[in-house]
Design a protein around this motif. Structure first.
Motif, PDB file in Angstrom:
ATOM      1  N   LEU A  29      77.824  -1.560  12.736  1.00 23.56           N
ATOM      2  CA  LEU A  29      76.921  -2.025  13.797  1.00 23.56           C
ATOM      3  C   LEU A  29      75.469  -2.036  13.318  1.00 23.56           C
ATOM      4  O   LEU A  29      74.699  -2.935  13.660  1.00 23.56           O
ATOM      5  N   ILE A  30      75.086  -1.032  12.523  1.00 25.05           N
ATOM      6  CA  ILE A  30      73.727  -1.010  11.979  1.00 25.05           C
ATOM      7  C   ILE A  30      73.472  -2.236  11.115  1.00 25.05           C
ATOM      8  O   ILE A  30      72.363  -2.801  11.126  1.00 25.05           O
ATOM      9  N   ARG A  31      74.488  -2.680  10.384  1.00 26.54           N
ATOM     10  CA  ARG A  31      74.322  -3.843   9.498  1.00 26.54           C
ATOM     11  C   ARG A  31      74.113  -5.148  10.268  1.00 26.54           C
ATOM     12  O   ARG A  31      73.653  -6.135   9.700  1.00 26.54           O
ATOM     13  N   ILE A  32      74.475  -5.156  11.529  1.00 27.84           N
ATOM     14  CA  ILE A  32      74.230  -6.329  12.367  1.00 27.84           C
ATOM     15  C   ILE A  32      72.816  -6.196  12.916  1.00 27.84           C
ATOM     16  O   ILE A  32      72.546  -5.392  13.805  1.00 27.84           O
ATOM     17  N   ASP A  33      71.902  -6.963  12.400  1.00 33.76           N
ATOM     18  CA  ASP A  33      70.484  -6.843  12.758  1.00 33.76           C
ATOM     19  C   ASP A  33      70.258  -7.363  14.180  1.00 33.76           C
ATOM     20  O   ASP A  33      70.316  -8.571  14.428  1.00 33.76           O
ATOM     21  N   THR A  34      70.019  -6.447  15.089  1.00 32.18           N
ATOM     22  CA  THR A  34      69.743  -6.821  16.480  1.00 32.18           C
ATOM     23  C   THR A  34      68.340  -6.371  16.868  1.00 32.18           C
ATOM     24  O   THR A  34      68.116  -5.782  17.927  1.00 32.18           O
ATOM     25  N   GLU A  44      71.827 -10.392  20.241  1.00 27.94           N
ATOM     26  CA  GLU A  44      72.822  -9.323  20.257  1.00 27.94           C
ATOM     27  C   GLU A  44      74.251  -9.847  20.200  1.00 27.94           C
ATOM     28  O   GLU A  44      75.198  -9.065  20.073  1.00 27.94           O
ATOM     29  N   ARG A  45      74.436 -11.160  20.296  1.00 26.88           N
ATOM     30  CA  ARG A  45      75.779 -11.735  20.391  1.00 26.88           C
ATOM     31  C   ARG A  45      76.718 -11.265  19.268  1.00 26.88           C
ATOM     32  O   ARG A  45      77.874 -10.897  19.548  1.00 26.88           O
ATOM     33  N   PRO A  46      76.305 -11.253  17.997  1.00 22.62           N
ATOM     34  CA  PRO A  46      77.236 -10.783  16.954  1.00 22.62           C
ATOM     35  C   PRO A  46      77.706  -9.350  17.175  1.00 22.62           C
ATOM     36  O   PRO A  46      78.882  -9.030  16.949  1.00 22.62           O
ATOM     37  N   ALA A  47      76.809  -8.477  17.622  1.00 23.86           N
ATOM     38  CA  ALA A  47      77.198  -7.097  17.896  1.00 23.86           C
ATOM     39  C   ALA A  47      78.104  -7.031  19.123  1.00 23.86           C
ATOM     40  O   ALA A  47      79.036  -6.218  19.178  1.00 23.86           O
ATOM     41  N   ALA A  48      77.839  -7.876  20.112  1.00 23.41           N
ATOM     42  CA  ALA A  48      78.689  -7.924  21.302  1.00 23.41           C
ATOM     43  C   ALA A  48      80.107  -8.371  20.934  1.00 23.41           C
ATOM     44  O   ALA A  48      81.101  -7.811  21.420  1.00 23.41           O
ATOM     45  N   GLU A  49      80.208  -9.369  20.068  1.00 22.57           N
ATOM     46  CA  GLU A  49      81.527  -9.840  19.639  1.00 22.57           C
ATOM     47  C   GLU A  49      82.252  -8.753  18.846  1.00 22.57           C
ATOM     48  O   GLU A  49      83.474  -8.570  18.992  1.00 22.57           O
ATOM     49  N   TYR A  50      81.512  -8.035  18.019  1.00 19.85           N
ATOM     50  CA  TYR A  50      82.091  -6.933  17.245  1.00 19.85           C
ATOM     51  C   TYR A  50      82.693  -5.889  18.187  1.00 19.85           C
ATOM     52  O   TYR A  50      83.833  -5.443  18.002  1.00 19.85           O
ATOM     53  N   ALA A  51      81.922  -5.493  19.209  1.00 15.67           N
ATOM     54  CA  ALA A  51      82.410  -4.495  20.155  1.00 15.67           C
ATOM     55  C   ALA A  51      83.594  -5.018  20.954  1.00 15.67           C
ATOM     56  O   ALA A  51      84.587  -4.304  21.161  1.00 15.67           O
ATOM     57  N   ALA A  52      83.507  -6.263  21.408  1.00 12.92           N
ATOM     58  CA  ALA A  52      84.580  -6.838  22.223  1.00 12.92           C
ATOM     59  C   ALA A  52      85.891  -6.907  21.446  1.00 12.92           C
ATOM     60  O   ALA A  52      86.974  -6.669  22.005  1.00 12.92           O
ATOM     61  N   GLN A  53      85.818  -7.240  20.174  1.00  9.84           N
ATOM     62  CA  GLN A  53      87.035  -7.323  19.357  1.00  9.84           C
ATOM     63  C   GLN A  53      87.727  -5.968  19.273  1.00  9.84           C
ATOM     64  O   GLN A  53      88.963  -5.882  19.352  1.00  9.84           O
ATOM     65  N   ARG A  54      86.960  -4.917  19.141  1.00  6.90           N
ATOM     66  CA  ARG A  54      87.566  -3.592  19.027  1.00  6.90           C
ATOM     67  C   ARG A  54      88.075  -3.078  20.373  1.00  6.90           C
ATOM     68  O   ARG A  54      89.076  -2.371  20.426  1.00  6.90           O
ATOM     69  N   LEU A  55      87.430  -3.444  21.442  1.00 10.02           N
ATOM     70  CA  LEU A  55      87.945  -3.090  22.756  1.00 10.02           C
ATOM     71  C   LEU A  55      89.239  -3.851  23.048  1.00 10.02           C
ATOM     72  O   LEU A  55      90.197  -3.291  23.604  1.00 10.02           O
ATOM     73  N   ALA A  56      89.287  -5.119  22.649  1.00 10.43           N
ATOM     74  CA  ALA A  56      90.516  -5.899  22.848  1.00 10.43           C
ATOM     75  C   ALA A  56      91.665  -5.320  22.040  1.00 10.43           C
ATOM     76  O   ALA A  56      92.812  -5.273  22.501  1.00 10.43           O
ATOM     77  N   ALA A  57      91.357  -4.842  20.829  1.00 10.55           N
ATOM     78  CA  ALA A  57      92.391  -4.230  19.994  1.00 10.55           C
ATOM     79  C   ALA A  57      92.900  -2.923  20.589  1.00 10.55           C
ATOM     80  O   ALA A  57      93.974  -2.452  20.223  1.00 10.55           O
ATOM     81  N   ALA A  58      92.128  -2.348  21.523  1.00  7.51           N
ATOM     82  CA  ALA A  58      92.557  -1.142  22.219  1.00  7.51           C
ATOM     83  C   ALA A  58      93.310  -1.478  23.508  1.00  7.51           C
ATOM     84  O   ALA A  58      93.568  -0.585  24.319  1.00  7.51           O
ATOM     85  N   GLY A  59      93.635  -2.755  23.685  1.00  6.25           N
ATOM     86  CA  GLY A  59      94.412  -3.168  24.841  1.00  6.25           C
ATOM     87  C   GLY A  59      93.592  -3.445  26.089  1.00  6.25           C
ATOM     88  O   GLY A  59      94.150  -3.619  27.174  1.00  6.25           O
ATOM     89  N   LEU A  60      92.284  -3.526  25.958  1.00  8.57           N
ATOM     90  CA  LEU A  60      91.418  -3.791  27.105  1.00  8.57           C
ATOM     91  C   LEU A  60      91.097  -5.284  27.202  1.00  8.57           C
ATOM     92  O   LEU A  60      91.428  -6.050  26.300  1.00  8.57           O
ATOM     93  N   ASP A  61      90.451  -5.656  28.295  1.00  3.23           N
ATOM     94  CA  ASP A  61      90.098  -7.062  28.536  1.00  3.23           C
ATOM     95  C   ASP A  61      88.583  -7.207  28.667  1.00  3.23           C
ATOM     96  O   ASP A  61      88.052  -7.410  29.771  1.00  3.23           O
ATOM     97  N   PRO A  62      87.863  -7.104  27.560  1.00  4.40           N
ATOM     98  CA  PRO A  62      86.405  -7.188  27.635  1.00  4.40           C
ATOM     99  C   PRO A  62      85.923  -8.606  27.928  1.00  4.40           C
ATOM    100  O   PRO A  62      86.572  -9.588  27.563  1.00  4.40           O
ATOM    101  N   ARG A  71      72.176 -13.663  23.810  1.00  4.01           N
ATOM    102  CA  ARG A  71      71.856 -12.306  24.268  1.00  4.01           C
ATOM    103  C   ARG A  71      73.104 -11.711  24.920  1.00  4.01           C
ATOM    104  O   ARG A  71      73.218 -11.615  26.144  1.00  4.01           O
ATOM    105  N   GLY A  72      74.063 -11.289  24.089  1.00  4.34           N
ATOM    106  CA  GLY A  72      75.372 -10.895  24.572  1.00  4.34           C
ATOM    107  C   GLY A  72      75.440  -9.495  25.167  1.00  4.34           C
ATOM    108  O   GLY A  72      74.854  -8.543  24.647  1.00  4.34           O
ATOM    109  N   ASN A  73      76.184  -9.377  26.280  1.00  2.00           N
ATOM    110  CA  ASN A  73      76.545  -8.111  26.908  1.00  2.00           C
ATOM    111  C   ASN A  73      78.069  -8.046  26.978  1.00  2.00           C
ATOM    112  O   ASN A  73      78.731  -9.075  27.113  1.00  2.00           O
ATOM    113  N   VAL A  74      78.628  -6.853  26.901  1.00  2.00           N
ATOM    114  CA  VAL A  74      80.080  -6.667  26.953  1.00  2.00           C
ATOM    115  C   VAL A  74      80.418  -5.685  28.069  1.00  2.00           C
ATOM    116  O   VAL A  74      79.767  -4.636  28.180  1.00  2.00           O
ATOM    117  N   VAL A  75      81.412  -6.024  28.884  1.00  2.00           N
ATOM    118  CA  VAL A  75      81.880  -5.115  29.932  1.00  2.00           C
ATOM    119  C   VAL A  75      83.405  -5.072  29.902  1.00  2.00           C
ATOM    120  O   VAL A  75      84.062  -6.110  29.778  1.00  2.00           O
TER     121      VAL A  75
END
Length: 450
Positions: A29-34, A44-62, A71-75
């Protein structure tokens, strides 16, 4: 979702993979310059996509949500085991403040891991907490753990500026995603404070001063620099800025600060009653030594001049001059703040809020606060968790509009010499690997029982 490997558990219930992942996620996440400079150019979109991918891999629906493209947000929501329980918001921001690479020992966006330390902008503010949340969600998916309460996870944009593209947007336009949330946790609490006398103190935030960033404007008569000018806008502005910068604000103790002072005094064997008439907070602060820094910025309002702008040529007196003031007001202190600024600016200078957000107070006698304290002290034997009020602000201000009571709880166990408060927005920001492991374990303990 791909089949997960059989878990290897630690004493906290967190699997060993999570301890590796929290380090990897922090670094990546630090390597993604936000970087957020406040001018709207942050992405922030690249970091948001990074987080969303890992939440989806945990079986969630981000879901990724944007007010402004890029300017990405993830919920996402984790279903709890008790449907009758109120939901809990767990949030972190994805943007970071600027960093000048030439000032750093290691590049601020390298995410380098060396000698048990992760380096880079966001290591403590607050991609470390983002990584903890992701690692914990993944661990729970592997081990079949469910929290008691529904957890709403939110990763936000724009916290380091106005929050217009982040929590402000989410609270105003997507309130339904936070249905049932009554409390929330986020940054700036449960970190190790070493008092220099062998004590470890863990301040948990149960309040924030309000934000009052001000723009001052002085107007006068433009003219030649060689002429007498009694209506000089620069002179008028400078006088107002000097009055504001040197103003001695009176003591105003919020309930959270009173609780902090009471507990710190007891820890040091000092008799003190912050609620008593005639109580002198400065006398107590002098007795607390280094621990005074946990509260001294929150016993009063403050007003610090930070920017000046006037003129375009040395021999031309401008007709207008402006200044910016970083103002903060304690809970219950906004009316006094406004009235005092009217007096300090005087008749020749106007002021307005460039950005304003409310002050917050959260109860320190709540079951939630007790569980946070227990979780910290379980994994930091001999340490003492105490309440405190943040001098600045977080996204909890915006989420408070939804009736969500916010706490600062992003646990880190830091060795002596790691000055958490100095690393916030500072040069050579970094976090020990063991601090991240501690954070995941404490969060797991708290969130499963909250």
């Amino acid at each position: 979702m791909a089949e997960q490997p059989a878990p290897t558990t630690t004493t906290s219930g967190v699997d060993a993979a999570a301890l590796e992942e929290v380090v990897t996620y922090t670094s990546e996440l630090i390597r993604i310059d936000t970087t957020n400079r406040g001018g709207g150019d942050c992405r922030e979109r690249p970091a948001a996509e990074y987080a969303a991918q890992r939440l989806a891999a945990a079986g969630l629906d981000p879901v990724i949500l944007e007010r402004t493209p890029g300017r990405g947000n993830v919920v996402a929501r984790i279903a709890g085991s008790d449907p009758s329980a109120d939901a809990l918001l767990v949030h972190g921001h994805l943007d970071v403040v600027p960093a000048q690479a030439e000032e750093w020992t290691k590049h601020p966006f390298s995410g380098e891991v060396e000698d048990g330390v992760v380096w880079g902008r966001g290591a403590v503010d607050m991609k470390n907490m983002d990584a903890m949340i992701l690692a914990l969600a993944r661990s729970w998916a592997r081990t079949g753990v469910r929290p008691r309460r529904d957890l709403v996870i939110a990763f936000t944009a724009d916290e380091e500026a106005s929050a217009e593209d982040g929590s402000d947007f989410l609270a105003d336009r997507h309130a339904a995603l936070f249905e049932g949330c009554t409390e929330g946790i986020s940054e700036s609490g449960a970190f190790t404070f070493h008092d220099g006398a062998g004590r470890e103190i863990y301040p948990i935030a149960a309040g924030e001063r309000g934000t009052g960033w001000l723009e001052l404007t002085a107007r006068g008569r433009a003219g030649h620099g060689s002429k007498v000018n009694r209506s000089n806008a620069v002179t008028r502005l400078a006088a107002a800025v000097d009055r504001i910068g040197h103003h001695e604000w009176p003591v105003r103790l919020s309930p959270t600060v009173q609780a902090a002072l009471t507990e710190l005094a007891a820890l040091y064997g000092i008799e003190a009653d912050p609620a008593a008439e005639g109580f002198d907070v400065d006398v107590l602060l002098a007795k607390l030594g280094p621990a005074a820094s946990l509260v001294e910025a929150t016993v009063r309002n403050s007003s610090n001049p930070t920017m000046l702008n006037a003129g375009y040529k040395v021999n031309v007196i401008p007709g207008e001059a402006t200044a910016m003031i970083d103002g903060r007001f304690v809970p219950g202190g906004e009316d006094e703040f406004r009235t005092t600024l009217d007096e300090l600016t005087g008749p020749d200078v106007d002021w307005r809020f460039h950005h304003r957000e409310t002050a917050l107070t959260a109860p320190v006698d709540s079951p939630t606060f007790a569980l946070m304290r227990e979780a910290v002290e379980e994994f930091a034997p001999g340490a003492r968790a105490v309440p405190y009020c943040m001098s600045g602000g977080t996204d909890a201000k915006q989420f408070s509009r939804l009736g969500i009571t916010g706490y600062g709880f992003s646990p880190l166990k830091l060795p002596p010499g790691f000055d958490y408060q100095a690393l916030f927005h500072g040069v050579d920001e970094r976090v020990p690997v063991e601090a991240l492991h501690f954070g995941v374990r404490v969060l797991d303990r708290f969130l499963r029982s909250a």
